[in-house]
Scaffold this motif. Structure first.
Motif, mmCIF file in Angstrom:
data_model
loop_
_atom_site.group_PDB
_atom_site.id
_atom_site.type_symbol
_atom_site.label_atom_id
_atom_site.label_comp_id
_atom_site.label_asym_id
_atom_site.label_seq_id
_atom_site.Cartn_x
_atom_site.Cartn_y
_atom_site.Cartn_z
ATOM 1 N N GLU A 19 -66.658 -15.052 -19.021
ATOM 2 C CA GLU A 19 -65.633 -15.745 -18.245
ATOM 3 C C GLU A 19 -64.937 -16.792 -19.107
ATOM 4 O OE1 GLU A 19 -65.278 -18.001 -13.939
ATOM 5 O OE2 GLU A 19 -67.055 -16.827 -14.429
ATOM 6 N N ALA A 20 -63.615 -16.834 -19.038
ATOM 7 C CA ALA A 20 -62.830 -17.636 -19.973
ATOM 8 C C ALA A 20 -62.852 -19.125 -19.658
ATOM 9 C CB ALA A 20 -61.391 -17.132 -20.003
ATOM 10 N N ASP A 21 -62.899 -19.525 -18.389
ATOM 11 C CA ASP A 21 -62.849 -20.948 -18.013
ATOM 12 C C ASP A 21 -61.671 -21.669 -18.669
ATOM 13 O OD1 ASP A 21 -65.071 -20.829 -16.350
ATOM 14 O OD2 ASP A 21 -66.456 -21.161 -18.003
ATOM 15 N N GLY A 22 -60.479 -21.076 -18.609
ATOM 16 C CA GLY A 22 -59.274 -21.707 -19.151
ATOM 17 C C GLY A 22 -58.981 -21.369 -20.593
ATOM 18 N N ARG A 23 -59.871 -20.659 -21.269
ATOM 19 C CA ARG A 23 -59.655 -20.304 -22.680
ATOM 20 C C ARG A 23 -58.650 -19.154 -22.758
ATOM 21 N NH1 ARG A 23 -64.793 -19.340 -23.842
ATOM 22 N NH2 ARG A 23 -64.548 -17.238 -23.035
ATOM 23 N N LEU A 24 -57.666 -19.274 -23.649
ATOM 24 C CA LEU A 24 -56.644 -18.237 -23.799
ATOM 25 C C LEU A 24 -56.947 -17.342 -24.992
ATOM 26 C CD1 LEU A 24 -53.356 -20.248 -23.106
ATOM 27 C CD2 LEU A 24 -54.643 -18.780 -21.536
ATOM 28 N N CYS A 25 -56.357 -16.162 -24.962
ATOM 29 C CA CYS A 25 -56.484 -15.202 -26.064
ATOM 30 C C CYS A 25 -55.955 -15.841 -27.349
ATOM 31 C CB CYS A 25 -55.684 -13.947 -25.732
ATOM 32 S SG CYS A 25 -55.647 -12.717 -27.054
ATOM 33 N N ALA A 26 -56.639 -15.580 -28.475
ATOM 34 C CA ALA A 26 -56.287 -16.182 -29.761
ATOM 35 C C ALA A 26 -55.077 -15.536 -30.423
ATOM 36 C CB ALA A 26 -57.481 -16.107 -30.713
ATOM 37 N N GLU A 27 -54.629 -14.383 -29.912
ATOM 38 C CA GLU A 27 -53.443 -13.760 -30.497
ATOM 39 C C GLU A 27 -52.214 -14.611 -30.201
ATOM 40 O OE1 GLU A 27 -52.651 -10.911 -32.347
ATOM 41 O OE2 GLU A 27 -54.793 -11.037 -32.793
ATOM 42 N N PRO A 28 -51.385 -14.901 -31.204
ATOM 43 C CA PRO A 28 -50.201 -15.745 -30.991
ATOM 44 C C PRO A 28 -49.306 -15.200 -29.883
ATOM 45 C CG PRO A 28 -50.550 -15.351 -33.343
ATOM 46 C CD PRO A 28 -51.517 -14.475 -32.612
ATOM 47 N N GLY A 29 -48.923 -16.094 -28.976
ATOM 48 C CA GLY A 29 -47.997 -15.738 -27.900
ATOM 49 C C GLY A 29 -48.658 -15.111 -26.687
ATOM 50 N N CYS A 30 -49.948 -14.786 -26.739
ATOM 51 C CA CYS A 30 -50.618 -14.133 -25.594
ATOM 52 C C CYS A 30 -51.109 -15.206 -24.621
ATOM 53 C CB CYS A 30 -51.787 -13.279 -26.081
ATOM 54 S SG CYS A 30 -52.590 -12.385 -24.730
ATOM 55 N N ARG A 31 -50.828 -15.022 -23.323
ATOM 56 C CA ARG A 31 -51.211 -15.991 -22.289
ATOM 57 C C ARG A 31 -52.360 -15.479 -21.429
ATOM 58 N NH1 ARG A 31 -50.060 -20.454 -23.867
ATOM 59 N NH2 ARG A 31 -50.209 -21.273 -21.747
ATOM 60 N N GLU A 32 -52.984 -14.332 -21.824
ATOM 61 C CA GLU A 32 -54.106 -13.776 -21.064
ATOM 62 C C GLU A 32 -55.396 -14.545 -21.401
ATOM 63 O OE1 GLU A 32 -54.077 -11.279 -18.744
ATOM 64 O OE2 GLU A 32 -51.905 -11.539 -18.926
ATOM 65 N N PRO A 33 -56.386 -14.521 -20.498
ATOM 66 C CA PRO A 33 -57.646 -15.218 -20.784
ATOM 67 C C PRO A 33 -58.379 -14.580 -21.967
ATOM 68 C CG PRO A 33 -57.665 -14.254 -18.565
ATOM 69 C CD PRO A 33 -56.351 -13.912 -19.176
#
Length: 201
Positions: A19-33
């Motif tokens: 579970e991400a708990d607010g953490r975003l994907c590390a790929e630049p520009g991606c807003r998915e958890p």
């Protein structure tokens, strides 16, 4: 009746999802958890520590896995070495029981027949039998121990020992003392076991 979802990993259809708990994907520009761990580009961690990693969304971790190549950067010889089915088995390891413990097997060279060697290996583990060859079960042996009888005792010795122990433990012979009743019961059960045993037929 509908089953409730597991609370420890809700909606975890995919192995490895955290579970991400607010953490975003590390790929630049991606807003998915960012719910999936993946190695950092270039890979290695500091010194002997764990490898550095980053968090990716499902789509980006799938793309990473599709392009992942374990052998990337290896020479042809290194790839060949890593793919050998017995890689690592030629390392010298400590021999088990090399210092002559109590459980050493016999030397095969001392026997012409392998079955003789196997028999010698386990001879001491097999309980001794009666001299007359009559069979004893495990319960027979336990009953003999309860009555403190020799393994080769005959029916007469069994009756004499039983009478002796009943006199010893019976409350009527001990002024009404019932503290030995449990032992008396064990003696009676042992006698009942042995009097119908093939060894005392």
């Amino acid at each position: 009746m509908a089953r409730e979802p597991r609370k420890d990993r809700p909606h975890s259809r995919f192995h490895g999802r955290v579970e991400a708990d607010g953490r975003l994907c590390a790929e630049p520009g991606c807003r998915e958890p960012g719910e999936f761990r993946a190695p950092m580009p270039g890979g290695a961690g500091e010194g002997d520590g764990p490898r550095a990693f980053r968090w990716l969304c499902l789509d980006h971790v799938r793309a990473f896995n599709a392009g992942y190549n374990y052998f990337s950067g290896m020479s042809p010889d290194e790839i060949h070495e890593a793919q050998r089915p017995f890689a690592g088995w030629e390392r010298e390891t400590r021999a088990f029981n090399a210092t002559g413990g109590a459980d050493r097997p016999p030397r095969w060279a001392d026997f012409s027949d392998p079955l003789d060697a196997i028999g010698a290996r386990w001879r001491d583990a097999v309980p001794a039998g009666r001299k007359d060859g009559r069979p004893l079960t495990g319960r027979d042996r336990e009953a003999l121990r309860t009555l403190a009888l020799d393994i080769d005792a005959d029916r007469g010795a069994l009756r004499r020992r039983y009478s002796e122990l009943v006199r010893k433990y019976h409350p009527d012979r001990n002024g009404g003392d019932r503290s030995h009743e449990a032992m008396l019961q064990r003696v009676i059960e042992a006698y009942q076991q042995l009097k119908v045993s093939a060894a005392f037929a």
